[in-house]
Design a protein around this motif. Structure first.
Motif, PDB file in Angstrom:
ATOM      1  N   ARG A 128     -14.457   1.589   1.208  1.00  0.00           N
ATOM      2  CA  ARG A 128     -13.073   1.932   1.519  1.00  0.00           C
ATOM      3  C   ARG A 128     -12.050   1.078   0.764  1.00  0.00           C
ATOM      4  O   ARG A 128     -10.861   1.394   0.772  1.00  0.00           O
ATOM      5  CB  ARG A 128     -12.842   1.824   3.032  1.00  0.00           C
ATOM      6  CG  ARG A 128     -13.563   2.916   3.812  1.00  0.00           C
ATOM      7  CD  ARG A 128     -13.454   2.747   5.305  1.00  0.00           C
ATOM      8  NE  ARG A 128     -13.986   3.927   5.992  1.00  0.00           N
ATOM      9  CZ  ARG A 128     -14.155   4.006   7.311  1.00  0.00           C
ATOM     10  NH1 ARG A 128     -13.822   2.964   8.096  1.00  0.00           N
ATOM     11  NH2 ARG A 128     -14.635   5.108   7.861  1.00  0.00           N
ATOM     12  N   LEU A 186      -4.652  -1.104  -6.591  1.00  0.00           N
ATOM     13  CA  LEU A 186      -3.751   0.036  -6.748  1.00  0.00           C
ATOM     14  C   LEU A 186      -2.582  -0.356  -7.646  1.00  0.00           C
ATOM     15  O   LEU A 186      -1.429  -0.388  -7.229  1.00  0.00           O
ATOM     16  CB  LEU A 186      -3.264   0.502  -5.368  1.00  0.00           C
ATOM     17  CG  LEU A 186      -4.374   0.953  -4.413  1.00  0.00           C
ATOM     18  CD1 LEU A 186      -3.800   1.224  -3.027  1.00  0.00           C
ATOM     19  CD2 LEU A 186      -5.093   2.190  -4.948  1.00  0.00           C
ATOM     20  N   ARG A 220       0.922   4.722  -3.019  1.00  0.00           N
ATOM     21  CA  ARG A 220       0.185   5.929  -2.634  1.00  0.00           C
ATOM     22  C   ARG A 220      -0.034   6.881  -3.813  1.00  0.00           C
ATOM     23  O   ARG A 220      -1.030   7.620  -3.841  1.00  0.00           O
ATOM     24  CB  ARG A 220       0.907   6.635  -1.489  1.00  0.00           C
ATOM     25  CG  ARG A 220       0.795   5.903  -0.152  1.00  0.00           C
ATOM     26  CD  ARG A 220       1.716   6.512   0.893  1.00  0.00           C
ATOM     27  NE  ARG A 220       1.387   7.905   1.144  1.00  0.00           N
ATOM     28  CZ  ARG A 220       2.224   8.764   1.749  1.00  0.00           C
ATOM     29  NH1 ARG A 220       3.433   8.360   2.119  1.00  0.00           N
ATOM     30  NH2 ARG A 220       1.855  10.008   1.963  1.00  0.00           N
ATOM     31  N   TRP A 255      -3.914  10.492   1.529  1.00  0.00           N
ATOM     32  CA  TRP A 255      -2.639   9.774   1.567  1.00  0.00           C
ATOM     33  C   TRP A 255      -1.927   9.786   0.206  1.00  0.00           C
ATOM     34  O   TRP A 255      -0.794   9.358   0.117  1.00  0.00           O
ATOM     35  CB  TRP A 255      -2.862   8.317   1.982  1.00  0.00           C
ATOM     36  CG  TRP A 255      -3.509   8.162   3.319  1.00  0.00           C
ATOM     37  CD1 TRP A 255      -3.119   8.748   4.494  1.00  0.00           C
ATOM     38  CD2 TRP A 255      -4.653   7.356   3.631  1.00  0.00           C
ATOM     39  NE1 TRP A 255      -3.957   8.353   5.517  1.00  0.00           N
ATOM     40  CE2 TRP A 255      -4.903   7.508   5.017  1.00  0.00           C
ATOM     41  CE3 TRP A 255      -5.487   6.529   2.881  1.00  0.00           C
ATOM     42  CZ2 TRP A 255      -5.958   6.845   5.657  1.00  0.00           C
ATOM     43  CZ3 TRP A 255      -6.532   5.874   3.511  1.00  0.00           C
ATOM     44  CH2 TRP A 255      -6.758   6.033   4.885  1.00  0.00           C
ATOM     45  N   ARG A 256      -2.607  10.256  -0.796  1.00  0.00           N
ATOM     46  CA  ARG A 256      -2.035  10.219  -2.143  1.00  0.00           C
ATOM     47  C   ARG A 256      -0.820  11.142  -2.243  1.00  0.00           C
ATOM     48  O   ARG A 256      -0.817  12.247  -1.688  1.00  0.00           O
ATOM     49  CB  ARG A 256      -3.083  10.624  -3.173  1.00  0.00           C
ATOM     50  CG  ARG A 256      -2.608  10.526  -4.629  1.00  0.00           C
ATOM     51  CD  ARG A 256      -3.682  11.004  -5.588  1.00  0.00           C
ATOM     52  NE  ARG A 256      -3.163  11.153  -6.941  1.00  0.00           N
ATOM     53  CZ  ARG A 256      -3.375  10.299  -7.932  1.00  0.00           C
ATOM     54  NH1 ARG A 256      -4.108   9.218  -7.712  1.00  0.00           N
ATOM     55  NH2 ARG A 256      -2.866  10.506  -9.129  1.00  0.00           N
ATOM     56  N   TRP A 314       0.834  -1.208   0.000  1.00  0.00           N
ATOM     57  CA  TRP A 314       0.000   0.000   0.000  1.00  0.00           C
ATOM     58  C   TRP A 314       0.867   1.255   0.000  1.00  0.00           C
ATOM     59  O   TRP A 314       0.606   2.208  -0.759  1.00  0.00           O
ATOM     60  CB  TRP A 314      -0.925  -0.016   1.219  1.00  0.00           C
ATOM     61  CG  TRP A 314      -1.768   1.224   1.337  1.00  0.00           C
ATOM     62  CD1 TRP A 314      -2.965   1.464   0.726  1.00  0.00           C
ATOM     63  CD2 TRP A 314      -1.460   2.403   2.100  1.00  0.00           C
ATOM     64  NE1 TRP A 314      -3.422   2.716   1.059  1.00  0.00           N
ATOM     65  CE2 TRP A 314      -2.526   3.307   1.904  1.00  0.00           C
ATOM     66  CE3 TRP A 314      -0.404   2.767   2.933  1.00  0.00           C
ATOM     67  CZ2 TRP A 314      -2.552   4.561   2.509  1.00  0.00           C
ATOM     68  CZ3 TRP A 314      -0.432   4.020   3.530  1.00  0.00           C
ATOM     69  CH2 TRP A 314      -1.496   4.902   3.320  1.00  0.00           C
ATOM     70  N   SER A 343      -7.939  11.025  -2.029  1.00  0.00           N
ATOM     71  CA  SER A 343      -7.316  10.455  -0.835  1.00  0.00           C
ATOM     72  C   SER A 343      -6.274  11.399  -0.257  1.00  0.00           C
ATOM     73  O   SER A 343      -5.399  11.894  -0.976  1.00  0.00           O
ATOM     74  CB  SER A 343      -6.655   9.109  -1.168  1.00  0.00           C
ATOM     75  OG  SER A 343      -5.885   8.653  -0.058  1.00  0.00           O
ATOM     76  N   THR A 396       2.025   0.148 -10.189  1.00  0.00           N
ATOM     77  CA  THR A 396       2.740   1.137  -9.393  1.00  0.00           C
ATOM     78  C   THR A 396       3.999   1.636 -10.076  1.00  0.00           C
ATOM     79  O   THR A 396       4.491   2.708  -9.748  1.00  0.00           O
ATOM     80  CB  THR A 396       3.145   0.557  -8.029  1.00  0.00           C
ATOM     81  OG1 THR A 396       4.129  -0.472  -8.217  1.00  0.00           O
ATOM     82  CG2 THR A 396       1.939  -0.005  -7.288  1.00  0.00           C
ATOM     83  N   LEU A 456      -3.356   6.096  -5.515  1.00  0.00           N
ATOM     84  CA  LEU A 456      -4.594   6.143  -4.739  1.00  0.00           C
ATOM     85  C   LEU A 456      -5.609   7.053  -5.427  1.00  0.00           C
ATOM     86  O   LEU A 456      -5.242   7.911  -6.246  1.00  0.00           O
ATOM     87  CB  LEU A 456      -4.306   6.670  -3.332  1.00  0.00           C
ATOM     88  CG  LEU A 456      -3.696   5.692  -2.326  1.00  0.00           C
ATOM     89  CD1 LEU A 456      -3.160   6.438  -1.105  1.00  0.00           C
ATOM     90  CD2 LEU A 456      -4.720   4.642  -1.894  1.00  0.00           C
ATOM     91  N   TYR A 515      -9.278   2.549  -1.448  1.00  0.00           N
ATOM     92  CA  TYR A 515      -8.268   3.341  -0.748  1.00  0.00           C
ATOM     93  C   TYR A 515      -7.280   2.474   0.029  1.00  0.00           C
ATOM     94  O   TYR A 515      -6.320   3.003   0.590  1.00  0.00           O
ATOM     95  CB  TYR A 515      -8.951   4.305   0.230  1.00  0.00           C
ATOM     96  CG  TYR A 515      -9.894   5.277  -0.429  1.00  0.00           C
ATOM     97  CD1 TYR A 515      -9.449   6.528  -0.847  1.00  0.00           C
ATOM     98  CD2 TYR A 515     -11.234   4.935  -0.654  1.00  0.00           C
ATOM     99  CE1 TYR A 515     -10.307   7.423  -1.460  1.00  0.00           C
ATOM    100  CE2 TYR A 515     -12.102   5.832  -1.275  1.00  0.00           C
ATOM    101  CZ  TYR A 515     -11.629   7.060  -1.672  1.00  0.00           C
ATOM    102  OH  TYR A 515     -12.482   7.947  -2.298  1.00  0.00           O
ATOM    103  N   ALA A 516      -7.508   1.163   0.053  1.00  0.00           N
ATOM    104  CA  ALA A 516      -6.733   0.328   0.961  1.00  0.00           C
ATOM    105  C   ALA A 516      -6.229  -0.975   0.364  1.00  0.00           C
ATOM    106  O   ALA A 516      -5.264  -1.545   0.887  1.00  0.00           O
ATOM    107  CB  ALA A 516      -7.586   0.002   2.199  1.00  0.00           C
TER     108      ALA A 516
END
Length: 294
Positions: free
Chosen positions: A215, A224, A160, A169-170, A156, A167, A227, A163, A218-219
């Motif tokens: 959620r 995701l 980021r 956290w992005r 995760w 978010s 990357t 995301l 986002y998690a």
């Protein structure tokens, strides 16, 4: 291998992994005000590489994001990596509520959003902390690793930048990582829930059944992708805690997203040898890290 043999071996593997006394760090630094917002640092015990610096391995511990399982149980693994010549940062983070969930039930897994807040904050603070506390570490050669629930957090944290746009956290771009080595990670939440991994821990982490689907984007590392960061999974084929199909589902999702993820499957290996310094599987993990770090 017969089921009873696999089960007996799993018990022995867990006993071995938890038989080592905790190893105190060389230094500890805080990245926040909460007692769990700390990082333990282990200086490399081997010879430094070219220029006198060594790669940094960031460790995220497992334990189903539950309060009783803190970073202390993975300190022998952190020390093992330090003795292999790496600088090591062992990250603590807020987990589930400290109190019991109820009579006969395990503690609640994780806190939303605190668990994710902490991992994001720790990774953001790490370069400055390393420069101050562990100057022999080369933050430009950072490998992120994690075991089980910590494997999820490692995947995760490396994602980021992909995301959802809303978010908090992005990040604007990918983390400056040489790569990620996720060990028996809870890498695909949908598959993990179907298999009831750790008693529905992923569902608890996201706040329960009513919030799970909302959620998930986002998690869940499996959502995701890609990357663009080199990623390897190490998985025991006889893992009864986080079974092989969870890692395979993530690797399949990555392939569909156009990304190649390495998946090393270890025969006759369960969940805990991956972080047990006396197990052959742990040496395999160190080699996977070294291939990315150096």
């Amino acid at each position: 291998m017969p089921d009873d043999v696999v089960a007996a071996r799993a018990v022995a593997e867990e006993k071995s992994a938890f038989s080592h006394p905790p190893v105190d760090p060389d230094a500890t630094a805080a990245y926040g005000d909460h007692p769990d917002q700390v990082i333990d640092f282990y200086a490399p015990k081997g010879e430094a590489g070219p220029g006198g610096s060594v790669p940094l391995v960031v460790v995220l511990h497992g334990g189903a994001w539950r309060a009783p399982y803190d970073r202390r149980h993975i300190t022998p693994f952190a020390d093992f990596l330090a003795r292999r010549g790496f600088a090591v940062a062992n990250v603590e983070y807020r987990r589930g509520a400290e109190g019991p969930a109820g009579a006969g039930t395990p503690p609640v897994a994780g806190r939303w959003p605190d668990t994710f807040d902490d991992v994001a904050a720790a990774l953001d603070a790490l370069p400055a902390l390393v420069g101050r506390v562990l100057p022999q570490a080369d933050a430009r050669r950072t490998v992120l690793t994690g075991h089980s629930a910590g494997g999820h957090l490692a995947l995760w944290a490396a994602a980021r930048h992909v995301l959802p746009a809303d978010s908090g956290w992005r990040t604007a771009g990918p983390a400056a990582l040489r790569g990620v080595v996720a060990l028996a990670p809870i890498a695909d939440f949908t598959v993990a829930e179907k298999l009831d991994v750790c008693g529905g821990a992923a569902r608890q982490l996201l706040g329960g059944e009513e919030l799970f689907t909302e959620r998930l984007p986002y998690a869940d590392p499996a959502l995701l992708l890609p990357t663009g960061i080199a990623t390897a999974l190490v998985q025991g084929r006889t893992d009864l805690v986080v079974p092989e199909p969870v890692a395979e589902a993530y690797a399949d999702a990555a392939a569909k997203a156009g990304e190649v993820v390495g998946l090393t499957l270890l025969e006759d290996v369960g969940h805990f040898p991956l972080i047990d310094p006396v197990a052959d599987a742990c040496a395999v993990v160190a080699e996977e890290i070294a291939q990315l770090a150096w």
